[in-house]
Design an enzyme around this catalytic site. Sequence first.
Site, PDB file in Angstrom:
ATOM      1  N   ASP A  21       9.047  10.779  26.978  1.00 35.54           N
ATOM      2  CA  ASP A  21       7.581  10.799  26.907  1.00 35.54           C
ATOM      3  C   ASP A  21       7.107  11.863  25.924  1.00 35.54           C
ATOM      4  OD1 ASP A  21       5.011  10.051  27.526  1.00 35.54           O
ATOM      5  OD2 ASP A  21       4.888  11.240  29.358  1.00 35.54           O
ATOM      6  N   ASN A  69       3.222  -0.804  28.773  1.00 32.69           N
ATOM      7  CA  ASN A  69       3.064  -0.511  27.339  1.00 32.69           C
ATOM      8  C   ASN A  69       2.554  -1.714  26.537  1.00 32.69           C
ATOM      9  OD1 ASN A  69       5.966   1.729  27.091  1.00 32.69           O
ATOM     10  ND2 ASN A  69       3.804   2.206  27.474  1.00 32.69           N
TER      11      ASN A  69
HETATM   12  C1  FPP Z   1       6.608   7.519  25.123  1.00 33.45           C
HETATM   13  O1  FPP Z   1       5.777   8.365  24.371  1.00 33.45           O
HETATM   14  C2  FPP Z   1       7.549   6.761  24.290  1.00 33.45           C
HETATM   15  C3  FPP Z   1       7.583   5.406  24.170  1.00 33.45           C
HETATM   16  C4  FPP Z   1       6.652   4.513  24.898  1.00 33.45           C
HETATM   17  C5  FPP Z   1       8.529   4.724  23.267  1.00 33.45           C
HETATM   18  C6  FPP Z   1       9.885   5.331  23.080  1.00 33.45           C
HETATM   19  C7  FPP Z   1      10.525   4.747  21.884  1.00 33.45           C
HETATM   20  C8  FPP Z   1      11.332   5.389  21.010  1.00 33.45           C
HETATM   21  C9  FPP Z   1      11.778   6.782  21.187  1.00 33.45           C
HETATM   22  C10 FPP Z   1      11.769   4.690  19.781  1.00 33.45           C
HETATM   23  C11 FPP Z   1      12.920   3.761  19.798  1.00 33.45           C
HETATM   24  C12 FPP Z   1      13.854   3.838  20.919  1.00 33.45           C
HETATM   25  C13 FPP Z   1      15.056   3.263  20.988  1.00 33.45           C
HETATM   26  C14 FPP Z   1      15.794   3.352  22.262  1.00 33.45           C
HETATM   27  C15 FPP Z   1      15.716   2.555  19.888  1.00 33.45           C
HETATM   28  P1  FPP Z   1       4.197   8.122  24.409  1.00 33.45           P
HETATM   29  O2  FPP Z   1       3.856   7.208  23.286  1.00 33.45           O
HETATM   30  O3  FPP Z   1       3.810   7.631  25.765  1.00 33.45           O
HETATM   31  O4  FPP Z   1       3.659   9.568  24.142  1.00 33.45           O
HETATM   32  P2  FPP Z   1       2.309  10.211  24.703  1.00 33.45           P
HETATM   33  O5  FPP Z   1       2.462  10.304  26.191  1.00 33.45           O
HETATM   34  O6  FPP Z   1       2.271  11.557  24.042  1.00 33.45           O
HETATM   35  O7  FPP Z   1       1.182   9.326  24.300  1.00 33.45           O
END
Ligand code: FPP
Length: 246
Positions: A21, A69
């Site tokens: 996250d 998401n």
């Molecule tokens: C959460 O941060 C992250 C995600 C919803 C996506 C995670 C994806 C990756 C790290 C990229 C690719 C992964 C793989 C396994 C190939 P957020 O967007 O919720 O952050 P925030 O809480 O600060 O808004």
Amino acid sequence: MSLKEQINLSRLPQHVAIIMDGNGRWAQRQGEQRIFGHQHGVRAVRDTTEAAAELGIKFLTLYAFSTENWNRPKAEVDALMELLIQTILAETATLNKNNIRLLAIGDLESLPGNCHQQLREAMAATASNTRMSLVLALSYSAKWELLDAVQRISQDVKKGTLDASAINEEVFSNYLTTVGIPDPELLIRTSGEHRISNFLLWQIAYSELYFTDKLWPEFTKEDFYTALIDYQQRERRFGLVSEQLK
Ligand code: FPP
């Protein structure tokens, strides 16, 4: 002694799950679009996977995309799907070189066709690898998984292939998308949020929870080692008292 050397290799969790996250907040702090954070999150995925495999952890599960998401702005969803495809494509050879098997849990049918196809190909190409399984949770939520299990159990009871009185924890687990994967002993969440966010609700019944303020793109091997050291200092009682464990 380095952090890595402080880890007791004879008491490693066999399965670590991570709620990655903070990508969006990390990007916004740099004055960039949210996808910039996801792109940098791939570095943390790579380093954590390498660290887990080097230590001898058998399963690493990463929450990459939740059912919820899908409700993000379309541009972010599309960019995340594209990033997934590109990352899987770029990393399959490295997974094979390191004897790592790729698995996925979640409602994979709901992924865009090209993403599902790329994933299936990478899973097939790495299927015989034995050192560690890297499990991507994609279009996953625990409530979706539990309802899906209940629906399939009901169908089998109705068909007469399953006796309702025979449903126990083991039978129920076999209907989950995590069938064949041991429950995680350790769950890590980054970014300072202290929530489970619909992740592995059945499987984490007895998991140790570890929270760090680091945002996912900042998460390093050293942070992973710190979480493992913290885990190894805990006493896991499973409802018993300390004396019973001695
Ligand atoms: C959460 O941060 C992250 C995600 C919803 C996506 C995670 C994806 C990756 C790290 C990229 C690719 C992964 C793989 C396994 C190939 P957020 O967007 O919720 O952050 P925030 O809480 O600060 O808004």
